[in-house]
Design an enzyme around this catalytic site. Sequence first.
Site, short mmCIF file in Angstrom:
data_model
loop_
_atom_site.label_atom_id
_atom_site.label_comp_id
_atom_site.label_asym_id
_atom_site.label_seq_id
_atom_site.Cartn_x
_atom_site.Cartn_y
_atom_site.Cartn_z
N HIS A 16 -4.45 -1.96 1.64
CA HIS A 16 -4.63 -1.35 0.37
C HIS A 16 -5.59 -2.14 -0.51
CE1 HIS A 16 -2.05 2.14 1.97
NE2 HIS A 16 -1.20 1.38 1.82
N ASP A 64 -2.50 5.84 8.06
CA ASP A 64 -1.18 5.52 7.11
C ASP A 64 -0.15 6.40 7.18
OD1 ASP A 64 0.48 4.46 5.34
OD2 ASP A 64 -1.07 4.14 3.59
#
Length: 448
Positions: free
Chosen positions: A264, A315
């Site tokens: 991220h 994810d």
Amino acid sequence: MATIFAEQALLPEGWADAVRITVGADGTIAAVEPGATPQDAERAAGPVVPGMPNLHSHAFQRAMAGLAERAGPEEDSFWTWREAMYRCVATLQPEHVHAIARQLYVEMLKAGYTSVAEFHYLHKDPAGHPYADPAEMAHRVGAAAEDTGIGLVLLPVLYRHGGFGGQSPGEGQRRFTLTPDAYLDLLDAVAPHVATGIAFHSLRAVSGDDMAAVLAGVDPARPVHIHVAEQRREVEDCRAWSGATPIDWLFDHVEVTARWCLVHATHAGEGELARMAASGAVAGLCPTTEANLGDGMFPARRFVELGGRFGVGSDSHVTVSPSDELRWLEYGRRLIEERRNRLFSPTRPSVGGFLWDAALAGGAAALGLPAGRIAAGSRADLVVLDGAHPLLAGRRGDAVLDRWLFAGDARMVRDVMAGGVWRVRDGRHAGEEAAARGFVEAMRALAA
């Protein structure tokens, strides 16, 4: 050995015509010959590109994809979604995890992912007790990868605390927690069966001492992954605890090198981006999940300008498609900057071509695999796009990738080879019906 002949294929040096690709019995590419003749080779049904490594996956979260889209009584955020995730986790049994991961990995292969880094932190039973075999859940994930044929790098996750400064874990986190010693034992238990790396959940969940203990006890060549700076509140809480942002704290206290993947890194400032780029660490970007959770957008254009490396992952699996991840990585910049064609290089003006190649290189580095290249010695991970698709008619070179990533979807993927074996043929995986049945049974059991 198998031999494939492609009218056009994306090689490390660029697109080439009339390419013979010889695949060895060990699942790696033995030879690549541009400008060759078909001879007795199997003809690919369209352009051939390297399969994409998926650098960040929480397989079990496919079970809740699309089920957290109802507004609650308070302002929804990552933190309210996290409570829904804890509720999902609370009832998962090992057989459910296997069924969910198997279905997910079939979907990944059909979309063009040929390997995956599984960020695995579901270690204990619903009461928070170790299974008789502490590696029970990890083995279920490994079995799902073996069933489907996707390349797996298992990343067992150290998750010890509930917040910065060593806060006690909450009820929803009881299935995740391990001590560093128990974590190293888990790594030893799974390493003989599957490729592994190491992962720290986040600076909220591990201390500097925890990381030091694990890093001292493992092979220094293993890839290392960590969630970092995903949410603004996370950054603010880290400042309150330490006086530094999560990225700066990490670089100040740990030697971050090119074997690291910073997942991220959404809220990275200029100085943090420079430190990341200089280290060679890969930014692990998951745009569809980051959008779904309201995280924000990583400053990818500036990171690329600084020479940074990135890859993509699905994810939480709200979508399972590398084309979706790359499209939204670019579209996010367009929306913020109010301009078009943001991610490219002076030598690669094609946005699709630049994104695919960059994500291949970053993803392979993050997984620690010889992947992402149609070259001798690399894993034989190949994606054959449908040459009969109307949108690909007459398209050559990077125009193929521009069409696929910005005007197409997974239906353009025709055949997929992973580890030297055809796993998807004409858009179909041989195990997809069995995987779907198992997934449906798991979903019904969980709903009940």
